[in-house]
Design a protein around this motif. Sequence first.
Motif, PDB file in Angstrom:
ATOM      1  N   VAL A   1       2.059   8.221   4.541  1.00 35.50           N
ATOM      2  CA  VAL A   1       1.096   7.299   3.937  1.00 35.50           C
ATOM      3  C   VAL A   1       1.506   5.854   4.181  1.00 35.50           C
ATOM      4  O   VAL A   1       0.696   5.016   4.593  1.00 35.50           O
ATOM      5  N   PHE A   2       2.785   5.542   3.936  1.00 29.45           N
ATOM      6  CA  PHE A   2       3.248   4.183   4.185  1.00 29.45           C
ATOM      7  C   PHE A   2       3.197   3.853   5.676  1.00 29.45           C
ATOM      8  O   PHE A   2       3.010   2.696   6.050  1.00 29.45           O
ATOM      9  N   GLY A   3       3.376   4.863   6.523  1.00 26.03           N
ATOM     10  CA  GLY A   3       3.209   4.642   7.953  1.00 26.03           C
ATOM     11  C   GLY A   3       1.784   4.224   8.281  1.00 26.03           C
ATOM     12  O   GLY A   3       1.559   3.337   9.111  1.00 26.03           O
ATOM     13  N   LEU A   4       0.803   4.843   7.610  1.00 25.78           N
ATOM     14  CA  LEU A   4      -0.592   4.453   7.806  1.00 25.78           C
ATOM     15  C   LEU A   4      -0.834   3.036   7.300  1.00 25.78           C
ATOM     16  O   LEU A   4      -1.570   2.263   7.923  1.00 25.78           O
ATOM     17  N   PHE A   5      -0.206   2.689   6.177  1.00 28.11           N
ATOM     18  CA  PHE A   5      -0.344   1.319   5.658  1.00 28.11           C
ATOM     19  C   PHE A   5       0.175   0.307   6.681  1.00 28.11           C
ATOM     20  O   PHE A   5      -0.491  -0.692   6.983  1.00 28.11           O
ATOM     21  N   GLY A   6       1.383   0.560   7.188  1.00 30.67           N
ATOM     22  CA  GLY A   6       1.962  -0.352   8.168  1.00 30.67           C
ATOM     23  C   GLY A   6       1.143  -0.420   9.441  1.00 30.67           C
ATOM     24  O   GLY A   6       0.943  -1.502  10.009  1.00 30.67           O
ATOM     25  N   ALA A   7       0.646   0.735   9.885  1.00 32.45           N
ATOM     26  CA  ALA A   7      -0.163   0.770  11.105  1.00 32.45           C
ATOM     27  C   ALA A   7      -1.475   0.024  10.909  1.00 32.45           C
ATOM     28  O   ALA A   7      -1.919  -0.717  11.798  1.00 32.45           O
ATOM     29  N   LEU A   8      -2.107   0.203   9.748  1.00 31.57           N
ATOM     30  CA  LEU A   8      -3.383  -0.470   9.501  1.00 31.57           C
ATOM     31  C   LEU A   8      -3.209  -1.982   9.533  1.00 31.57           C
ATOM     32  O   LEU A   8      -4.050  -2.710  10.082  1.00 31.57           O
ATOM     33  N   PHE A   9      -2.118  -2.459   8.963  1.00 28.53           N
ATOM     34  CA  PHE A   9      -1.864  -3.911   8.987  1.00 28.53           C
ATOM     35  C   PHE A   9      -1.761  -4.420  10.422  1.00 28.53           C
ATOM     36  O   PHE A   9      -2.386  -5.422  10.792  1.00 28.53           O
ATOM     37  N   ILE A  10      -0.974  -3.728  11.252  1.00 30.03           N
ATOM     38  CA  ILE A  10      -0.790  -4.160  12.642  1.00 30.03           C
ATOM     39  C   ILE A  10      -2.098  -4.073  13.421  1.00 30.03           C
ATOM     40  O   ILE A  10      -2.450  -4.993  14.187  1.00 30.03           O
TER      41      ILE A  10
ATOM     42  N   LEU B   1       1.091   9.204  15.279  1.00 27.07           N
ATOM     43  CA  LEU B   1       1.383   8.204  14.245  1.00 27.07           C
ATOM     44  C   LEU B   1       1.797   8.876  12.941  1.00 27.07           C
ATOM     45  O   LEU B   1       2.815   8.504  12.331  1.00 27.07           O
ATOM     46  N   LEU B   2       1.040   9.871  12.502  1.00 30.51           N
ATOM     47  CA  LEU B   2       1.362  10.573  11.262  1.00 30.51           C
ATOM     48  C   LEU B   2       2.713  11.279  11.359  1.00 30.51           C
ATOM     49  O   LEU B   2       3.550  11.178  10.456  1.00 30.51           O
ATOM     50  N   SER B   3       2.924  11.989  12.447  1.00 35.12           N
ATOM     51  CA  SER B   3       4.153  12.772  12.606  1.00 35.12           C
ATOM     52  C   SER B   3       5.381  11.872  12.682  1.00 35.12           C
ATOM     53  O   SER B   3       6.400  12.133  12.029  1.00 35.12           O
ATOM     54  N   LEU B   4       5.293  10.813  13.470  1.00 29.93           N
ATOM     55  CA  LEU B   4       6.436   9.918  13.618  1.00 29.93           C
ATOM     56  C   LEU B   4       6.709   9.145  12.334  1.00 29.93           C
ATOM     57  O   LEU B   4       7.870   8.888  11.996  1.00 29.93           O
ATOM     58  N   SER B   5       5.657   8.789  11.595  1.00 27.14           N
ATOM     59  CA  SER B   5       5.853   8.101  10.310  1.00 27.14           C
ATOM     60  C   SER B   5       6.563   9.017   9.319  1.00 27.14           C
ATOM     61  O   SER B   5       7.479   8.579   8.602  1.00 27.14           O
TER      62      SER B   5
ATOM     63  N   PHE C   1      10.094   3.216   2.877  1.00 27.90           N
ATOM     64  CA  PHE C   1      10.595   2.173   3.766  1.00 27.90           C
ATOM     65  C   PHE C   1      10.617   2.653   5.220  1.00 27.90           C
ATOM     66  O   PHE C   1      10.136   1.965   6.128  1.00 27.90           O
ATOM     67  N   GLY C   2      11.162   3.847   5.437  1.00 27.00           N
ATOM     68  CA  GLY C   2      11.234   4.374   6.803  1.00 27.00           C
ATOM     69  C   GLY C   2       9.866   4.629   7.393  1.00 27.00           C
ATOM     70  O   GLY C   2       9.618   4.348   8.575  1.00 27.00           O
ATOM     71  N   GLY C   3       8.947   5.174   6.586  1.00 26.71           N
ATOM     72  CA  GLY C   3       7.595   5.428   7.078  1.00 26.71           C
ATOM     73  C   GLY C   3       6.858   4.150   7.418  1.00 26.71           C
ATOM     74  O   GLY C   3       6.158   4.071   8.445  1.00 26.71           O
ATOM     75  N   LEU C   4       7.007   3.137   6.572  1.00 27.17           N
ATOM     76  CA  LEU C   4       6.334   1.858   6.796  1.00 27.17           C
ATOM     77  C   LEU C   4       6.785   1.216   8.109  1.00 27.17           C
ATOM     78  O   LEU C   4       5.953   0.787   8.926  1.00 27.17           O
ATOM     79  N   LEU C   5       8.094   1.176   8.330  1.00 29.22           N
ATOM     80  CA  LEU C   5       8.612   0.574   9.558  1.00 29.22           C
ATOM     81  C   LEU C   5       8.174   1.359  10.799  1.00 29.22           C
ATOM     82  O   LEU C   5       7.783   0.774  11.812  1.00 29.22           O
ATOM     83  N   THR C   6       8.238   2.679  10.703  1.00 28.97           N
ATOM     84  CA  THR C   6       7.878   3.504  11.863  1.00 28.97           C
ATOM     85  C   THR C   6       6.400   3.385  12.189  1.00 28.97           C
ATOM     86  O   THR C   6       6.014   3.260  13.355  1.00 28.97           O
ATOM     87  N   GLY C   7       5.545   3.436  11.158  1.00 24.62           N
ATOM     88  CA  GLY C   7       4.109   3.313  11.393  1.00 24.62           C
ATOM     89  C   GLY C   7       3.747   1.973  12.004  1.00 24.62           C
ATOM     90  O   GLY C   7       2.914   1.885  12.927  1.00 24.62           O
ATOM     91  N   ALA C   8       4.384   0.907  11.509  1.00 20.70           N
ATOM     92  CA  ALA C   8       4.118  -0.421  12.059  1.00 20.70           C
ATOM     93  C   ALA C   8       4.570  -0.510  13.512  1.00 20.70           C
ATOM     94  O   ALA C   8       3.873  -1.093  14.365  1.00 20.70           O
ATOM     95  N   LEU C   9       5.730   0.082  13.817  1.00 22.08           N
ATOM     96  CA  LEU C   9       6.237   0.065  15.187  1.00 22.08           C
ATOM     97  C   LEU C   9       5.307   0.830  16.124  1.00 22.08           C
ATOM     98  O   LEU C   9       4.995   0.365  17.228  1.00 22.08           O
TER      99      LEU C   9
END
Length: 256
Positions: free
Chosen positions: A151-160, A122-126, A195-203
Amino acid sequence: MGYQCVDCLEQARTDWQRRRPTTRSQFGAVIRPGQRPVVTFTVIGLCVILYILQLVSDTVTAALWYAPLQTSSWTFEPWRMLTSALVHSPSNAMHLLFNMFAIWFVGRSIEPALGRLRYIALLSLSALGGSVAVLYLTPALTPTLGASGAVFGLFGALFILMRSTGSQTGGILTLIAINVVISFVIPGISWQGHFGGLLTGALCALLISKTPRARSGDPQKDARRQGKWQGLGLAGVAVLLVALTALGMQLVDPYT
């Protein structure tokens, strides 16, 4: 005889522990009492060490940051798309402090729930997803650095992940909204990486959370099957990001 009895008791205890059902999270991670977020602490420690080295020598920053030109036909250094997430602005300690606090605050909740391997992915891909967005949306010679994409990837992932467990998500949505506004209001912040990290983390979190849990009656077999499909999903995200990078390389123009 006394020693033999002690040995028998110890062997019985070991056998019982082996047969004891393993407690797992909804996402397949083994839950252990007192488990520490080792990956989270390791990432924070690595960023802090690199920051100290950046203060000692400017060459560290220049060697690890990322600009779109560095994945183009002029210069090909794709590893920078990940290493840039480990370095921060040497002239702005708050850049480092905010990102490390965010990783500590969110990561210590997500890491035990996902398990270390899923969390590392998750961290690496975000971080990679943030750099892919930078590749497409940032001028070719503009350097970008910082763990904000992860960090934004973690935010998006936490929401999902919270949505998938039925938890209240108002708090994390507010946190994301505030940081999105900050990304556009304060100059010098890479909203593209966010933006890119948020979308990737959520995905990534969506693929992890939506993988069905098998019900064969064998918990270990079911966990392996769930982990296999989650791994394939995350590998698919990695392939997508690499393909987008290969395509974006052809669009880089250092003269614009």
